[in-house]
Design a protein around this motif. Structure first.
Motif, short mmCIF file in Angstrom:
data_model
loop_
_atom_site.label_atom_id
_atom_site.label_comp_id
_atom_site.label_asym_id
_atom_site.label_seq_id
_atom_site.Cartn_x
_atom_site.Cartn_y
_atom_site.Cartn_z
N GLU A 129 0.85 -1.20 0.00
CA GLU A 129 0.00 0.00 0.00
C GLU A 129 0.88 1.25 0.00
N ALA A 130 0.72 2.08 -1.01
CA ALA A 130 1.49 3.31 -1.13
C ALA A 130 0.70 4.47 -0.56
N TYR A 131 1.43 5.46 -0.04
CA TYR A 131 0.78 6.67 0.46
C TYR A 131 1.79 7.81 0.34
N GLN A 132 1.31 9.02 0.47
CA GLN A 132 2.22 10.17 0.46
C GLN A 132 2.91 10.28 1.83
N TRP A 133 4.19 9.95 1.95
CA TRP A 133 5.12 9.52 0.93
C TRP A 133 5.91 8.37 1.48
N GLN A 160 10.11 -19.42 -5.35
CA GLN A 160 8.70 -19.61 -5.05
C GLN A 160 7.90 -18.47 -5.69
N SER A 161 6.65 -18.73 -5.97
CA SER A 161 5.80 -17.67 -6.54
C SER A 161 5.58 -16.58 -5.50
N VAL A 162 5.78 -15.33 -5.93
CA VAL A 162 5.58 -14.19 -5.05
C VAL A 162 4.57 -13.25 -5.71
N TYR A 163 3.54 -12.90 -4.96
CA TYR A 163 2.49 -12.02 -5.46
C TYR A 163 2.50 -10.70 -4.68
N PHE A 164 2.51 -9.60 -5.41
CA PHE A 164 2.40 -8.28 -4.78
C PHE A 164 1.03 -7.71 -5.14
N GLU A 165 0.24 -7.48 -4.12
CA GLU A 165 -1.09 -6.88 -4.30
C GLU A 165 -0.93 -5.37 -4.05
N VAL A 166 -1.00 -4.60 -5.13
CA VAL A 166 -0.62 -3.19 -5.08
C VAL A 166 -1.85 -2.29 -5.03
N THR A 167 -1.82 -1.31 -4.12
CA THR A 167 -2.92 -0.35 -4.02
C THR A 167 -2.37 0.97 -3.48
N SER A 168 -3.24 1.97 -3.37
CA SER A 168 -2.83 3.28 -2.88
C SER A 168 -3.80 3.77 -1.82
N GLY A 181 12.24 -6.65 -12.78
CA GLY A 181 11.28 -6.53 -13.87
C GLY A 181 9.85 -6.32 -13.41
N LEU A 182 9.65 -5.71 -12.23
CA LEU A 182 8.31 -5.54 -11.67
C LEU A 182 7.87 -4.09 -11.76
N LYS A 183 6.68 -3.87 -12.24
CA LYS A 183 6.12 -2.52 -12.27
C LYS A 183 4.60 -2.62 -12.34
N MET A 184 3.94 -1.93 -11.42
CA MET A 184 2.48 -1.93 -11.38
C MET A 184 1.99 -0.61 -10.79
N ASP A 185 1.03 0.02 -11.48
CA ASP A 185 0.45 1.26 -10.97
C ASP A 185 -0.37 0.97 -9.72
N ALA A 186 -0.36 1.93 -8.80
CA ALA A 186 -1.12 1.81 -7.55
C ALA A 186 -2.23 2.85 -7.56
N PHE A 187 -3.47 2.40 -7.66
CA PHE A 187 -4.62 3.29 -7.72
C PHE A 187 -5.38 3.25 -6.39
#
Length: 271
Positions: A129-133, A160-168, A181-187
């Motif tokens: 979970e991303a936040y300012q800042w 092992q499989s690793v999952y990142f659940e991305v949010t803001s 090689g990981l990149k995902m927008d956080a909405f």
């Protein structure tokens, strides 16, 4: 003309040797391995085309440099059909190769019947979970929270499989770990999942890749890849310590206090 031929032969030989001599570097994850492999295939297509065009261009400039009476090019259907077919074949190759990578779950993850569920078995699920800042990383079901700092990195198991659940929590951010090689927008109010399989031990730098305000450049975090047994031991230690190590709330309060001293104009823009 003889020197020109020798130079061209030397150039093509150097390029061919470069392709053969470059060693295969170790890839930190299956995701970056797939992406680098695709880039390599595209280079195999792009470099010969670039060299061919440059050779034709140089040849034309040298051959017709003293031509004061240029004539229009005559129609050549055979040549036009040839380059049209060649272009179609190249585009088909690029499309098929790109789709094969983009459709891979380690690059574009989507929940499908029969596909491993995040957190199932020995796989790891991390809620980012991303936040300012800053960042807050939690391990669902494990009662563990870290902020991704050097003292409290995001620990994941190797092979092992690793999952990142991305949010803001507030505005648009972006979860980015270039070496893996990981990149995902956080909405805000949305969860988006990205998957990979780390294959090399080590610590990898991550950061926010979407400008999000005055302290955007401070949104760094670290991902540490360790063997499965060390990962399980780390989870137990973190849980026994109370489940929080450098939690995002403390970081968030520190960030908010720094915003008070920022210029009012910049604070207004960030909001």
């Amino acid at each position: 003309m003889k020197r020109t031929r020798i130079a061209l032969v030397s150039l093509f030989s150097a390029v061919a040797l470069a392709f053969v001599a470059v060693p295969a570097a170790a890839q930190p994850s299956t995701t970056v391995e797939l992406i680098n492999e695709l880039n390599g295939k595209l280079l195999y297509i792009g470099i010969p085309i670039t060299l061919l065009v440059e050779v034709i261009l140089i040849y034309t400039v040298i051959k017709f440099r003293n031509n004061d009476d240029p004539q229009p090019t005559k129609e050549n259907r055979r040549l036009e059909i040839t380059w049209t077919v060649a272009t179609a074949i190249i585009l088909l190759f690029v499309g098929v190769a790109s789709y094969g990578v983009l459709a891979n779950p380690d690059v574009t993850y989507a929940e499908q019947p029969g596909v491993e569920t995040p957190g199932e078995g020995n796989s790891a699920l991390v809620h980012a979970e991303a936040y300012q800042w800053g960042w807050e990383f939690t391990y669902p079901g494990e009662n563990v929270t870290v902020d991704g700092s050097e003292a409290s990195p995001v620990v994941v198991p190797m092979n092992q499989s690793v999952y990142f659940e991305v949010t803001s929590r507030d505005v648009i951010h972006a979860f980015h770990v270039p070496e893996m090689g990981l990149k995902m927008d956080a909405f805000p109010s949305q969860n988006q999942t990205i998957k990979t399989v780390p294959t090399e031990e080590g610590t990898y730098q991550g950061y926010c890749a979407e400008f999000c305000g005055v302290a955007h450049s401070q949104m760094y975090f670290q991902v540490e890849v360790v063997p499965q047994d060390e990962y399980e031991q780390w989870l137990q230690e973190q849980s026994s310590d109370g489940g929080s190590s450098g939690s995002g709330n403390e970081s968030g309060n520190a960030s908010n206090s720094s915003v008070v001293t920022a210029p009012a104009e910049l604070t207004a823009v960030a909001n």
